[in-house]
Design an enzyme around this catalytic site. Sequence first.
Site, PDB file in Angstrom:
ATOM      1  CE  LYS A 124      -4.073  -2.161   0.708  1.00  0.00           C
ATOM      2  NZ  LYS A 124      -3.648  -3.573   0.765  1.00  0.00           N
ATOM      3  CE  LYS A 159      -6.105   1.349  -0.574  1.00  0.00           C
ATOM      4  NZ  LYS A 159      -5.984   0.918  -1.987  1.00  0.00           N
ATOM      5  NE  ARG A 209      -2.222  -7.024  -9.604  1.00  0.00           N
ATOM      6  CZ  ARG A 209      -2.312  -7.874  -8.591  1.00  0.00           C
ATOM      7  NH1 ARG A 209      -1.937  -9.140  -8.751  1.00  0.00           N
ATOM      8  NH2 ARG A 209      -2.769  -7.471  -7.417  1.00  0.00           N
ATOM      9  NE  ARG A 224      -7.523  -6.915 -10.126  1.00  0.00           N
ATOM     10  CZ  ARG A 224      -6.587  -6.607  -9.222  1.00  0.00           C
ATOM     11  NH1 ARG A 224      -6.178  -7.516  -8.362  1.00  0.00           N
ATOM     12  NH2 ARG A 224      -6.074  -5.407  -9.179  1.00  0.00           N
ATOM     13  NE  ARG A 232     -15.247  -5.665  -1.052  1.00  0.00           N
ATOM     14  CZ  ARG A 232     -15.400  -6.626  -0.155  1.00  0.00           C
ATOM     15  NH1 ARG A 232     -14.456  -6.860   0.729  1.00  0.00           N
ATOM     16  NH2 ARG A 232     -16.503  -7.359  -0.143  1.00  0.00           N
ATOM     17  CG  ASP A 272      -3.638  -3.861  -7.795  1.00  0.00           C
ATOM     18  OD1 ASP A 272      -3.352  -4.680  -8.693  1.00  0.00           O
ATOM     19  OD2 ASP A 272      -3.951  -4.194  -6.641  1.00  0.00           O
ATOM     20  CD  GLU A 280      -3.495  -2.693  -2.952  1.00  0.00           C
ATOM     21  OE1 GLU A 280      -2.909  -3.797  -3.086  1.00  0.00           O
ATOM     22  OE2 GLU A 280      -4.572  -2.574  -2.355  1.00  0.00           O
ATOM     23  CG  ASN A 282      -0.451  -6.105  -5.264  1.00  0.00           C
ATOM     24  OD1 ASN A 282      -0.961  -6.365  -4.191  1.00  0.00           O
ATOM     25  ND2 ASN A 282      -1.011  -5.259  -6.128  1.00  0.00           N
TER      26      ASN A 282
END
Length: 313
Positions: A124, A159, A209, A224, A232, A272, A280, A282
């Site tokens: 994050k 979040k 992604r 997504r 979400r 992301d 984000e 990842n």
Amino acid sequence: MDLLFIADPLESFKIKKDSTLAMMRVAQEAGHRLWFCQSRNILWKDNFVVADCQPLFIRPSSTSWFELGALESRSLKSFSAVLMRTDPPFDIEYLNTTWMLSAAQRQGAKVFNDPAAVRDHSEKLSITEFPELIPPTLVTRELSAVEEFHQTHRDIVIKPLDGMGGMGVFRVSSDGLNLASIVETLGENGARTLMVQRFLPEIVQGDKRVLLIGGEVVPFALARIPQGKEIRGNLAAGGKGVAMPLTENERSVAEKLAPILFGRGLFLVGLDLIGGYLTEINVTSPTCFVEITEQSNFDVPQFWLKALERALS
């Protein structure tokens, strides 16, 4: 090559779409030898970092899909590559494993992703290094700061910093309903730090992604897309995964970050993006290999394997 996969229990794999399994399959098909263990099986023993591990054979069957051989204790430096694929959360035991892997590196092991780089890149918080690429963002423990941010942006997302798969993500719209309650609950009354961002309505087109492998950009993203009234897009939260070519803006962001992150030892990264904004980075165990491959003409596992072979040559 001998490849050691440190992963979650094999029985927990979702075999139809598991990216780690896709890596294992393509590596085995190329003639490489697979080994498996869990993070709990990494030990410091007799002055070496070792793994109590087992040889692994992947079967074509969709039911009894793996076969494990006899348990062996091997130093991590004896493998051609060590691949850390344990899912978050990034808790103290995950952190302990990265320290053990760093010790193994000092003894000559080749670990992907670099454990020090994983520690340095909160999935994050690491976006804050690139403020020109991110939406308006606040990181705080203070309710008053969140309330002020909400007054400015009116529609926000809150979040926790250690969540995954969309867990603990809340939207607070202009009415501010339950804002204090959400912050107090998620933040455990100021004990935990939260990330707050302006809500991005482009989420209806998907939380994209984008994969970076070996410093190169995979040309397809997995969008997504939230379903129903859900905000979400995470697949774990019921989002629908749709592969699509990168937009010009998405490619620009990815191409800017790819060489920077690769230079730090981050061989595999999942960015992301929502509406072109970076949300984000990842670095623990990025996924979406299977979905992108099945819906496009781009073989992500093969791309990953070729990049790994180059890195080890």
